[in-house]
Design a protein around this motif. Sequence first.
Motif, PDB file in Angstrom:
ATOM      1  N   ASN A 239      -5.943 -54.178  62.590  1.00  0.00           N
ATOM      2  CA  ASN A 239      -6.048 -53.906  64.027  1.00  0.00           C
ATOM      3  C   ASN A 239      -6.991 -54.888  64.713  1.00  0.00           C
TER       4      ASN A 239
ATOM      5  N   SER B 145      -7.744 -57.990  63.891  1.00  0.00           N
ATOM      6  CA  SER B 145      -7.300 -59.386  63.953  1.00  0.00           C
ATOM      7  C   SER B 145      -6.175 -59.600  64.961  1.00  0.00           C
ATOM      8  N   ARG B 146      -5.618 -58.526  65.491  1.00  0.00           N
ATOM      9  CA  ARG B 146      -4.486 -58.669  66.412  1.00  0.00           C
ATOM     10  C   ARG B 146      -4.896 -59.387  67.691  1.00  0.00           C
ATOM     11  N   GLU B 147      -6.041 -59.050  68.235  1.00  0.00           N
ATOM     12  CA  GLU B 147      -6.490 -59.679  69.483  1.00  0.00           C
ATOM     13  C   GLU B 147      -6.652 -61.181  69.302  1.00  0.00           C
TER      14      GLU B 147
ATOM     15  N   VAL C 229      -3.237 -62.970  69.185  1.00  0.00           N
ATOM     16  CA  VAL C 229      -2.593 -63.108  70.490  1.00  0.00           C
ATOM     17  C   VAL C 229      -3.121 -64.329  71.226  1.00  0.00           C
TER      18      VAL C 229
ATOM     19  N   ARG D 112      -2.907 -61.720  58.236  1.00  0.00           N
ATOM     20  CA  ARG D 112      -2.260 -60.429  58.469  1.00  0.00           C
ATOM     21  C   ARG D 112      -1.223 -60.141  57.373  1.00  0.00           C
TER      22      ARG D 112
ATOM     23  N   GLU E  66       4.523 -53.727  63.781  1.00  0.00           N
ATOM     24  CA  GLU E  66       4.298 -55.170  63.632  1.00  0.00           C
ATOM     25  C   GLU E  66       5.540 -55.955  64.041  1.00  0.00           C
TER      26      GLU E  66
ATOM     27  N   TRP F 266       5.718 -55.791  67.884  1.00  0.00           N
ATOM     28  CA  TRP F 266       4.656 -56.642  68.444  1.00  0.00           C
ATOM     29  C   TRP F 266       5.014 -58.122  68.291  1.00  0.00           C
TER      30      TRP F 266
END
Length: 432
Positions: A244, A246-248, A251, A263, A294, A297
Amino acid sequence: MSDSIPWNLLNQLEYILESDPLIDEIGFIHPSQFDVLNEEVGSTSWSAESISQSADKANISGKVLWSRDHKLGISTTALLPLCKAAKYAFMDSLRQYKMHTKVKDECGEGNVPKCLSPSLTILEKEVMKHSKAILLLSCDFGTAWNFRKLLVSEQQEYSMFMEELVLSDLVLSYSPKSERAWSHRRWVIKMIAGKCSNLQEIVDRESEFVKKLAERSKMNYRAWNHRCWLVAYMPVGQLFHELNKSREWAVLNVADNSCFHYRTRLMLRILEAFLNKDQNGFSGEELDEMWKDELDWGEKLIKLYVGREALWLHRRFLASCWIKHFASTNHHKPWHSSKKSSSAYKIDRFIDNELQLFSSCATIIDGHFNDYQAQAIYAATYIMWLKKQIQVESLGIEFERLQVSGLKTLLNTACPQKAFLWDSLLQLCGSE
């Protein structure tokens, strides 16, 4: 330059390092910047005696060391004499240490001269002090790294292992892609694994350290490789947290494949933990939902950031695992769900979605921008790859649904100079 000047410089450098153990950043700066730094913050700076007398020979004048607020600046003109002095001091102390240890081995434990043990302790400190100086000036000096490993492993003191992490912090502050520094950090973690109660806290700090360093040093493969290596030491709860978190970053850096590779490692480790019954409270439905989330996204990113190969490569990983582990076919699922999950894709729904994604990305809106052409190529090659994967997995019942018309025309339009390559690729995948 006078022979005493480099030694004065080295003594001053080592004195600064010893007097401020909280130094967390080192930089090499031009002499002209010292006055600016002093004017801005009223800093403490250090100068070597008689430097001005030899300025014509060494191009060194004025202040050469700057220290304030746990930051250390070293003049670029002083690097060469400092390196030579630090290397000589390290090698000399190392030679004396080896000589004393040889005498100790020859005499045996019971016959060691009384004066030898204190001398060895002093020499160990000298070796560690000088090795630190040379590594901060020349981070690829492998002998210094290796001997620090030897001394620290003999002592087996937790505080010394932590000091090694601090040292590599300093090295990476000016050389963030130093392979030896990253390797040294991994060695430290291996040594303390299973011997300390706060390993998870250390691993969490390591992951955050890599994130901050990656923000300053883009496309840093070595930093992300270190973060991937840390995955093996993470419990399941921390794996979800890292996914969660590392998602920012992903992007904001969609062109950096390293983050998506990270990831991938996290998701594979979660899947492996589930298959090995190390579930730690999470269920098959949650695993389904994580993978579907995932995929959704990743689809949004592909449509938002046109022509980014890293996003398509990540989708190949997701699709491959989905077909192998999640698709509802005659194949037996590797886990049993008590009820049919509403979030779980069947293979036909999955294929329909991928075909829709291909259709939306295959149109070249503006031929003047290479991103749209790249997007069309990635979409077409992805569909061909997906068709091959389904064929390999023996899902023949769905195979015909991926007979996409116009692939050859699309590929030749997007990249006509590679027409010969597309013909071979289409034949290999069994497409038109």
